[in-house]
Structures are given as structure tokens and as C-alpha cells.
Design a protein around this motif. Sequence first.
Motif, short mmCIF file in Angstrom:
data_model
loop_
_atom_site.label_atom_id
_atom_site.label_comp_id
_atom_site.label_asym_id
_atom_site.label_seq_id
_atom_site.Cartn_x
_atom_site.Cartn_y
_atom_site.Cartn_z
N PRO A 1 -11.31 -49.67 -3.88
CA PRO A 1 -9.65 -49.40 -3.55
C PRO A 1 -8.61 -49.55 -4.53
N VAL A 2 -7.51 -48.92 -4.44
CA VAL A 2 -6.60 -49.01 -5.55
C VAL A 2 -5.84 -50.51 -5.56
N ARG A 3 -5.49 -50.69 -4.17
CA ARG A 3 -4.88 -52.21 -3.74
C ARG A 3 -5.64 -52.48 -2.39
N GLY A 4 -5.67 -53.80 -2.13
CA GLY A 4 -6.15 -54.09 -0.95
C GLY A 4 -7.69 -54.43 -0.92
N MET A 5 -8.17 -54.61 0.15
CA MET A 5 -9.74 -54.98 0.46
C MET A 5 -10.33 -53.91 1.16
N ALA A 6 -10.17 -52.62 1.21
CA ALA A 6 -10.94 -51.51 1.96
C ALA A 6 -12.10 -51.49 1.81
#
Length: 328
Positions: free
Chosen positions: A243-248
Motif C-alpha cells: 500500500p502506498v501509505r498506511g497499513m492496508a
Amino acid sequence: MRITVLSGGVGGARFTRGLLALLRDRLSDGAGGTTAQVTVVANTGDDLWLHGVRVCPDLDTLMYTLGGAVHEEQGWGRRDESRRVSDDLAAYGLGWEWFTLGDLDLATHLARTELLLSGVPLSSVTARLAERWKPGVTLLPMTDSEVETSVETVDGRTMHFEEWWVLHRAAIPARAFHQNDVTVAEPAPGVLDALADADVVVVPPSNPVVSVGTILGVPGIRDALRATPAPVVGISPVIGGAPVRGMADACLTAIGVETAADAVARHYGRRADGGVLDAWLVDDADAAVVEPLRSEGWRVESAPTLMTDVPATAAIAARALALVDRAP
Ligand code: GDP
Ligand code: CA
């Protein structure tokens, strides 16, 4: 041209900001706006009561981003924010001091709560708050009822999604996500019409599990998406296996889906196969999945999909719309 977007917070808001820039350019109304009508259906599963006020993180991220008030680097919350109230509350040891409410942000929650407690439904409250921010879209919560997401962890605990995401940084492996009281929830007024009457529906690069998945979990919304005559195009929130940002990735793992652009596409599924999408835009870094997906019947292309700035994001929106023959 009517466009409906099913959005979480930061990913969906940034995408929609780029989409609006594209529409203002291509379908200008001559007064700085666009003749296109964009409706954003927002996830409200992250919502919570905190210190007596109703917080709607994804609606607020959308409102602040599209209204030009967002803290740009952070991606959510207000710019020029301070935290005096939140710090002072922590001194009492009350509430969830790890979930910061900025002073300006708090004004939004107070205003929302006042209206909610006077009996105004969330969709009308949202419209009222948006009068100030003028997001350039019709902003709708997925439902007017409180359908909060809780997380069941592998060690047997159940906690509010925000506790798992913000306090624990999604580091406790999860087993399942639950939408509390979802069975009695109805789509907010305008949601089903926005899907049925759209010329195109876009699933932006939002979290497929706890943003878009939550919206699709409201009874009636998945069926409306499956039934709309409009084409439905999605943009991968996963680039190069991350995921590009965060914790998906932690959310995808919990529901048994690999963090990969093709796996997320198959998780959503093609409408022709009982899923919710007609087409899927992946990043150039994932160009290798294009041919395999095409051989499964997908309409799919690769493009640069990093939302680095508004023009780059407008170009992503243009590619997504062109993929389903809806270039503005
Ligand atoms: P949240 O509610 O704030 O978590 O925001 P969303 O659910 O709308 O979107 C979060 C997801 O957007 C992340 O999990 C990433 O996978 C995705 N994302 C964020 N930035 C980008 C980007 O620049 N490009 C792409 N393709 N995906 C992104
Ligand atoms: Ca969110």
C-alpha cells in the motif's frame, strides 16, 4: 456528466481532488467550476464517539481536502492546527488520548454533534457542514445510522477499528472486521440514486477492506453497484505489492487477500462474474499483471498511479475514465 465515487479518507479524497481538477479543465462551467456532477459516497465505519462528540474521519478528510483546508503532508486534519484542548483532556486521563482531536477539528465535531443531537440525520449534517467548505461535490455518508467497524484480533480481542489502526498501528494480526448493526442500516438518502443515475462509477485507490468494503457492506449498496448501467472502474491502491501509505496490507491479510494489484482486482471481482467492477487501472510497476488479468476477461491497463500532486492525480483520473470510454 455524473460521476459517483466510493471513497475512504486520504486515498479517496486525493483522488477526488484530482478528478475535480480534470473536470474543471475539460468540462469547465466558465466560472472556475465544472458542469460535471460528482457525488462522493464516504465510508463512515471509522466513525466514533469520543469525549462526547461524533467524529467522522473519512467525511472530514474529504471535506477538508476538497475544501482546501487539509493538512497536506499529514493527509488528514486541518492545516495550521493546534492541540491545546486535546493536551488538556489528556491531563485528566480521560478518553483515548492517542486519538488526537485538533482544536479547529474539534469545532467541526462540536458542530456536527450539536446538529445530530437535535435530530438532524448525518447526511443533512454533512450537507450543512459542506456549505462552509464548498467541496465541489455532493458529499454523502454511506448511511445515516451508526455502523462502526470493529476488529477481531487473532488473540481473541475485539476493539474499535480506530483503536486497532491508530493506537496499535494495525500491528496486532486481525482475524475479521465486523460492521456493528449493519443489518438494520440503510444507504443514506441519495446514495442508491447516485449509483443508478451515474454515467460512470469510480472506486478510487481507497482501502479495499475497511473503506470500500465497508461501503459495500451496507445492505443495498453492493446490489446497486452491480445493477447500475454505468461502467464501474477501479484504481489499484496497491503498487508493487505494497500500500502506498498506511497499513492496508494488514487489512488484506486479515481477509486472506494477497497485497498485490491483481489480487485486489480479483477480490472486487468483475461484474460479469458477480463482482463489482468492469475495469481496473494498475500502476506501471504492476504492468506484469495486465496480460494475466486480460486473459481472465478484465479491461485493464497500467499507468503511473502515484498521487504525487493534483496534476498527476488528474492524469490518473483521466486514464481511469478513458478505460471505460468516459473520457471527459
Ligand atoms: P484512509 O481512509 O485515510 O485510510 O484512506 P483510503 O481508504 O481512501 O485510502 C487509503 C489507501 O490509499 C492506502 O491504503 C493506499 O493503498 C492508497 N493510496 C494512498 N496513496 C496512494 C497513491 O498515491 N496511489 C495509489 N495508487 N494508492 C494510494
Ligand atoms: Ca478511513
